[in-house]
Scaffold this motif. Structure first.
Motif: not given
Length: 245
Positions: A160-169, A171-178, A211-212
């Motif tokens: 599959g594929n995944k685009k990083v969305l705003f809800s994935d970010l 406080v460090v401004n990256h996709a959270n590890n979870v 993001l994105n």
């Protein structure tokens, strides 16, 4: 913030599981289990004066690099679990933190996490500037095996594929590890998760996703083991190994 008068080198916190933390079978979600680990680690750092806010005064932050979870059993909705954490090592830019979950005084989950300090401007590892000698270091292990690098074979298949969305970010401004774990588990057989067949997770976090960003999720499986990777532009950002019961 200054060091709290309530600071102790071994920290405990109790959580009561709500229905929001649980799968349809009423057992704790693996992703929420990891969220509890983040919360407890963060609260302990707050009390000890090395929280995100403290470190941001020096343009620094903690990011998790590796994690191992060993699960004897999962708690269920309305259970009250006690989560205990301590620091095993802390030197320069690296730290190993241990976490244990207890239900009715029985240890049910152990976790070892490997953290790195990064400079939030350069996004590179940085030696911790803030004082930390008041944290007593304990050599006790929470897991039977230590965190380690995951061996990635050549038999991976794109699932599959995944685009990083705003809800994935976070406080460090990256996709959270979870979020990485969540994306991978969405491509697992739900029956295996609902039957609590996970014995252990190993996770490696190699690169940030922002993001994105467009990411590709791949998987390989052998008996009693699954390996996932999440890659961006053919570079692996995350690896997950699941050991099945």
């Amino acid at each position: 913030m200054p060091i709290s008068p309530n600071f102790t080198s071994i920290y405990e916190q109790e959580f009561e599981l709500s229905f929001l933390n649980c799968y349809p079978n009423g057992l704790l979600k693996y992703t929420d289990l990891c969220n509890f680990i983040q919360i407890v680690a963060g609260n302990h750092a707050d009390l000890g004066g090395i929280s995100y806010s403290d470190m941001q005064t020096k343009n620094q932050a903690w990011v998790v690099s590796r994690m191992r979870l060993e699960i004897a059993k999962l708690p269920k909705w309305r259970d009250k679990v006690v989560v205990k954490t301590w620091i095993k090592t802390l030197e320069n830019s690296r730290s190993i933190r241990c976490v244990e979950f207890y239900l009715n005084e029985e240890k049910i989950i152990g976790c070892e996490t490997f953290w790195v300090v990064i400079n939030t401007k350069t996004r590179k590892p940085d030696s911790l500037v803030l004082p930390h000698n008041h944290f007593e270091k304990f050599k006790s292990d929470a897991t039977q095996k230590n965190t380690d690098k995951i061996t990635i074979g050549s038999d991976l298949n794109v699932v599959g594929n995944k685009k990083v969305l705003f809800s994935d970010l976070d406080v460090v401004n990256h996709a959270n590890n979870v979020k990485y774990l969540e994306w991978c588990l969405d491509f697992e057989n739900p029956k295996n998760l609902l039957l609590s067949k996970v014995k252990a997770f190993d996770m490696n976090f190699m690169r940030e996703l922002n993001l994105n960003d467009e990411a590709e999720i791949s998987k390989s499986s052998i008996e009693n083991e699954s390996v996932f990777t999440i890659s961006k532009e053919d570079k692996i950002a995350y690896a997950l190994k699941i050991e099945w019961k």
